[in-house]
Design an enzyme around this catalytic site. Sequence first.
Site, PDB file in Angstrom:
ATOM      1  N   LYS A  54      16.350 -11.045  18.008  1.00 24.85           N
ATOM      2  CA  LYS A  54      17.138  -9.832  18.262  1.00 24.85           C
ATOM      3  C   LYS A  54      18.488 -10.184  18.887  1.00 24.85           C
ATOM      4  O   LYS A  54      19.528  -9.681  18.467  1.00 24.85           O
ATOM      5  CB  LYS A  54      16.346  -8.911  19.213  1.00 24.85           C
ATOM      6  N   ASN A  55      18.486 -11.061  19.885  1.00 26.96           N
ATOM      7  CA  ASN A  55      19.726 -11.329  20.612  1.00 26.96           C
ATOM      8  C   ASN A  55      20.701 -12.220  19.841  1.00 26.96           C
ATOM      9  O   ASN A  55      21.857 -12.366  20.244  1.00 26.96           O
ATOM     10  CB  ASN A  55      19.428 -11.932  21.993  1.00 26.96           C
ATOM     11  N   ARG A  79      23.180  -1.392  25.524  1.00 19.50           N
ATOM     12  CA  ARG A  79      24.372  -1.995  26.119  1.00 19.50           C
ATOM     13  C   ARG A  79      25.066  -2.968  25.181  1.00 19.50           C
ATOM     14  O   ARG A  79      26.280  -3.187  25.285  1.00 19.50           O
ATOM     15  CB  ARG A  79      24.006  -2.747  27.392  1.00 19.50           C
ATOM     16  N   CYS A 134      21.740  -0.643  34.390  1.00 20.80           N
ATOM     17  CA  CYS A 134      20.510  -0.576  33.596  1.00 20.80           C
ATOM     18  C   CYS A 134      19.342  -1.022  34.462  1.00 20.80           C
ATOM     19  O   CYS A 134      19.523  -1.421  35.608  1.00 20.80           O
ATOM     20  CB  CYS A 134      20.626  -1.382  32.321  1.00 20.80           C
ATOM     21  N   ARG A 148      24.892  -5.120  35.777  1.00 21.12           N
ATOM     22  CA  ARG A 148      25.386  -5.644  34.496  1.00 21.12           C
ATOM     23  C   ARG A 148      26.798  -5.155  34.143  1.00 21.12           C
ATOM     24  O   ARG A 148      27.007  -4.457  33.148  1.00 21.12           O
ATOM     25  CB  ARG A 148      24.399  -5.332  33.368  1.00 21.12           C
ATOM     26  N   PRO A 149      27.787  -5.567  34.948  1.00 20.95           N
ATOM     27  CA  PRO A 149      29.167  -5.169  34.637  1.00 20.95           C
ATOM     28  C   PRO A 149      29.685  -5.872  33.379  1.00 20.95           C
ATOM     29  O   PRO A 149      29.066  -6.822  32.895  1.00 20.95           O
ATOM     30  CB  PRO A 149      29.950  -5.633  35.860  1.00 20.95           C
ATOM     31  N   VAL A 150      30.811  -5.375  32.843  1.00 20.52           N
ATOM     32  CA  VAL A 150      31.418  -6.031  31.676  1.00 20.52           C
ATOM     33  C   VAL A 150      32.822  -6.539  32.011  1.00 20.52           C
ATOM     34  O   VAL A 150      33.643  -6.766  31.130  1.00 20.52           O
ATOM     35  CB  VAL A 150      31.448  -5.097  30.435  1.00 20.52           C
ATOM     36  N   ASP A 151      33.086  -6.716  33.329  1.00 22.71           N
ATOM     37  CA  ASP A 151      34.430  -7.117  33.759  1.00 22.71           C
ATOM     38  C   ASP A 151      34.892  -8.431  33.116  1.00 22.71           C
ATOM     39  O   ASP A 151      36.066  -8.594  32.795  1.00 22.71           O
ATOM     40  CB  ASP A 151      34.470  -7.226  35.294  1.00 22.71           C
ATOM     41  N   LEU A 152      33.953  -9.350  32.890  1.00 27.36           N
ATOM     42  CA  LEU A 152      34.366 -10.653  32.349  1.00 27.36           C
ATOM     43  C   LEU A 152      34.772 -10.539  30.879  1.00 27.36           C
ATOM     44  O   LEU A 152      35.674 -11.255  30.423  1.00 27.36           O
ATOM     45  CB  LEU A 152      33.247 -11.691  32.526  1.00 27.36           C
ATOM     46  N   ASP A 201      14.823 -14.076  30.478  1.00 30.81           N
ATOM     47  CA  ASP A 201      14.038 -13.216  29.585  1.00 30.81           C
ATOM     48  C   ASP A 201      12.572 -13.643  29.480  1.00 30.81           C
ATOM     49  O   ASP A 201      11.773 -12.968  28.827  1.00 30.81           O
ATOM     50  CB  ASP A 201      14.657 -13.193  28.173  1.00 30.81           C
ATOM     51  N   LEU A 244      19.733 -14.502  37.744  1.00 32.31           N
ATOM     52  CA  LEU A 244      20.732 -13.865  36.878  1.00 32.31           C
ATOM     53  C   LEU A 244      20.902 -12.373  37.123  1.00 32.31           C
ATOM     54  O   LEU A 244      22.010 -11.865  37.144  1.00 32.31           O
ATOM     55  CB  LEU A 244      20.412 -14.121  35.399  1.00 32.31           C
ATOM     56  N   ARG A 266      11.938  -2.003  21.313  1.00 38.01           N
ATOM     57  CA  ARG A 266      13.341  -2.415  21.191  1.00 38.01           C
ATOM     58  C   ARG A 266      13.467  -3.869  20.756  1.00 38.01           C
ATOM     59  O   ARG A 266      14.449  -4.254  20.147  1.00 38.01           O
ATOM     60  CB  ARG A 266      14.058  -2.246  22.533  1.00 38.01           C
TER      61      ARG A 266
HETATM   62  C1  EPZ Z   1      22.215 -11.297  27.270  1.00 38.74           C
HETATM   63  O1  EPZ Z   1      22.687 -10.199  28.036  1.00 38.74           O
HETATM   64  C2  EPZ Z   1      20.928 -10.849  26.627  1.00 38.74           C
HETATM   65  N1  EPZ Z   1      21.194  -9.698  25.789  1.00 38.74           N
HETATM   66  C3  EPZ Z   1      19.897 -10.519  27.698  1.00 38.74           C
HETATM   67  O2  EPZ Z   1      18.688 -10.199  27.024  1.00 38.74           O
HETATM   68  C4  EPZ Z   1      19.686 -11.750  28.587  1.00 38.74           C
HETATM   69  O3  EPZ Z   1      18.818 -11.424  29.632  1.00 38.74           O
HETATM   70  C5  EPZ Z   1      21.025 -12.219  29.152  1.00 38.74           C
HETATM   71  O4  EPZ Z   1      21.972 -12.444  28.072  1.00 38.74           O
HETATM   72  C6  EPZ Z   1      20.918 -13.510  29.953  1.00 38.74           C
HETATM   73  O5  EPZ Z   1      20.383 -14.522  29.160  1.00 38.74           O
HETATM   74  C7  EPZ Z   1      21.651  -9.875  24.550  1.00 38.74           C
HETATM   75  O6  EPZ Z   1      21.880 -10.995  24.090  1.00 38.74           O
HETATM   76  C8  EPZ Z   1      21.868  -8.667  23.708  1.00 38.74           C
HETATM   77  P1  EPZ Z   1      25.179 -12.034  30.511  1.00 38.74           P
HETATM   78  P2  EPZ Z   1      24.185 -10.184  28.582  1.00 38.74           P
HETATM   79  O7  EPZ Z   1      26.535 -11.477  30.234  1.00 38.74           O
HETATM   80  O8  EPZ Z   1      25.076 -10.794  27.568  1.00 38.74           O
HETATM   81  C9  EPZ Z   1      26.848 -11.053  34.889  1.00 38.74           C
HETATM   82  C10 EPZ Z   1      16.621  -9.064  26.729  1.00 38.74           C
HETATM   83  O9  EPZ Z   1      15.569  -8.749  27.365  1.00 38.74           O
HETATM   84  N2  EPZ Z   1      28.051 -10.531  34.203  1.00 38.74           N
HETATM   85  O10 EPZ Z   1      24.949 -13.465  30.136  1.00 38.74           O
HETATM   86  O11 EPZ Z   1      24.476  -8.795  29.023  1.00 38.74           O
HETATM   87  C11 EPZ Z   1      25.605 -10.206  34.600  1.00 38.74           C
HETATM   88  O12 EPZ Z   1      25.540  -9.066  35.428  1.00 38.74           O
HETATM   89  C12 EPZ Z   1      17.900  -9.145  27.460  1.00 38.74           C
HETATM   90  O13 EPZ Z   1      16.626  -9.302  25.505  1.00 38.74           O
HETATM   91  C13 EPZ Z   1      29.113 -10.107  34.975  1.00 38.74           C
HETATM   92  O14 EPZ Z   1      29.091 -10.160  36.216  1.00 38.74           O
HETATM   93  O15 EPZ Z   1      24.057 -11.130  29.848  1.00 38.74           O
HETATM   94  C14 EPZ Z   1      24.509 -11.211  34.830  1.00 38.74           C
HETATM   95  O16 EPZ Z   1      24.254 -11.326  36.199  1.00 38.74           O
HETATM   96  C15 EPZ Z   1      18.174  -8.202  28.512  1.00 38.74           C
HETATM   97  N3  EPZ Z   1      30.214  -9.609  34.321  1.00 38.74           N
HETATM   98  C16 EPZ Z   1      25.118 -12.533  34.332  1.00 38.74           C
HETATM   99  O17 EPZ Z   1      26.538 -12.328  34.340  1.00 38.74           O
HETATM  100  C17 EPZ Z   1      30.293  -9.543  32.960  1.00 38.74           C
HETATM  101  O18 EPZ Z   1      31.316  -9.097  32.442  1.00 38.74           O
HETATM  102  C18 EPZ Z   1      24.699 -12.942  32.919  1.00 38.74           C
HETATM  103  O19 EPZ Z   1      24.867 -11.849  32.045  1.00 38.74           O
HETATM  104  C19 EPZ Z   1      29.201  -9.993  32.203  1.00 38.74           C
HETATM  105  C20 EPZ Z   1      28.082 -10.476  32.847  1.00 38.74           C
END
Ligand code: EPZ
Length: 421
Positions: free
Chosen positions: A22-23, A92, A116, A121-125, A307, A329, A400
């Site tokens: 899925k991911n 998301r 969530c 889970r911000p998207v600032d980066l 995960d 994480l 999902r």
């Molecule tokens: C991906 O989420 C996966 N989702 C998640 O899968 C998985 O848990 C996660 O990566 C970590 O491996 C998909 O691939 C669709 P991140 P993602 O950006 O991309 C912080 C599942 O069960 N962060 O690597 O959203 C964030 O809050 C799931 O299938 C910021 O601070 O994860 C976290 O602490 C749920 N700012 C860390 O980074 C940002 O802009 C890693 O998040 C982005 C992230």
Amino acid sequence: MEYLKIIGETNLSGEVKISGAKNAALPLIAATILAKNEISICNMPNVVDINTFLKLIDKLGGTFKKENDCIKIDTSKLHNTTATYDIVKTMRASILVLGPILARFGHCEVSLPGGCAIGQRPVDLHLKALEAMGAVIKINHGYIEASAPNGLKGAKIVFDKVTVGGTENTVMAAALADGETTIINAAKEPEIVQLCEIIRNAGVSIEGIGTSKLIIQGTNKELLNIKDFDVIPDRIEAGTYMCAAAITNSKLKINKVIPLHLEAIISKLEEMNFEILQDENSVTVMPTDEIKPVNIVTTEYPGFPTDMQAQFMALATQAKGTSTIDERLFENRFMHVSELLRLGADIHLNGNIATINGSKNTLNGTDVMATDLRASSALVLSALVAQGETSIHRIYHLDRGYEDLEGKFSNIGANVARFKE
Ligand code: EPZ
């Protein structure tokens, strides 16, 4: 709403086939926005999140056709650039259209994903990286409004934190940007490797695939010709079935996997005293005399995946001794703990560290509630060993991300059925 009823104290046996990831599939569907041609993607998992993403592609003006496990996607006539709240609130990963739409059309609007179940889970980066490439971003009425009237320009991006989605969005934006983009501290997950390979096979130069430094030469808005491909196997679904074998102390062969992607999971199962047989496309979990406790710290790939944390917590309830799980994480990814306690587990939480005492090791079936995708799978695993019957409510979380969960579990001997509340 539907729920699962599982009769516990089961032994599993036989073989299970793993679906596409899925991911990996979600960003790959987003990447079709970079293409001028129709693309056939096979080994697509049949799960709700994929259908939601396809609905988003449809709303944006793209088209798709399903045929068995293949989906043909054509975004050549895509014209709408707004991902609306009704879809983003349910998934998301919708944020993944931001990079490709912005790069292709010069503007994009995506509803801000809220918090969530597993954390803020911000998207600032994601936004910071796109700004470094010349995007102007405003947050207006709950929407991210991004524009780049003169197109995106290649840039040097240093991620403060390793982010899977942030890396994916930036890679896709960089593919159509003008000039060279360097991403430092990129995520290295297999899902990112596949995304980069698909874009590279479409003629975009990408160096450093699978490392933390990616160098991408953009096409300056020239759309790509993406070749047909198969989605890689789901390493988390595979890990979940490996834990199902381990928790029921059964021999189980898990087919259609890439064992290299499972190294961290295999290594922790070995520490817990399980022998794992491997060949090119399968792994077999062997039963053990005694399940040993384990200490786990979740981290980015190739480390232990967040995960898989909930599933290992369920397994640790059966280990002889005390295990610890340190979740690094996500700040709120322990929602399954209170449900595992209802099943009789002995778990203590201190901040982001869970201590699991497995010496009692008997779980008793009861009603529990799924809270997020992986937490739900931990409840399924626990129910397989619990005495009596467990009903797992709110299983839409499971749907999902796990294809045909009850079919696959029934085939290997579990007593599981789905009912309506
Ligand atoms: C991906 O989420 C996966 N989702 C998640 O899968 C998985 O848990 C996660 O990566 C970590 O491996 C998909 O691939 C669709 P991140 P993602 O950006 O991309 C912080 C599942 O069960 N962060 O690597 O959203 C964030 O809050 C799931 O299938 C910021 O601070 O994860 C976290 O602490 C749920 N700012 C860390 O980074 C940002 O802009 C890693 O998040 C982005 C992230």
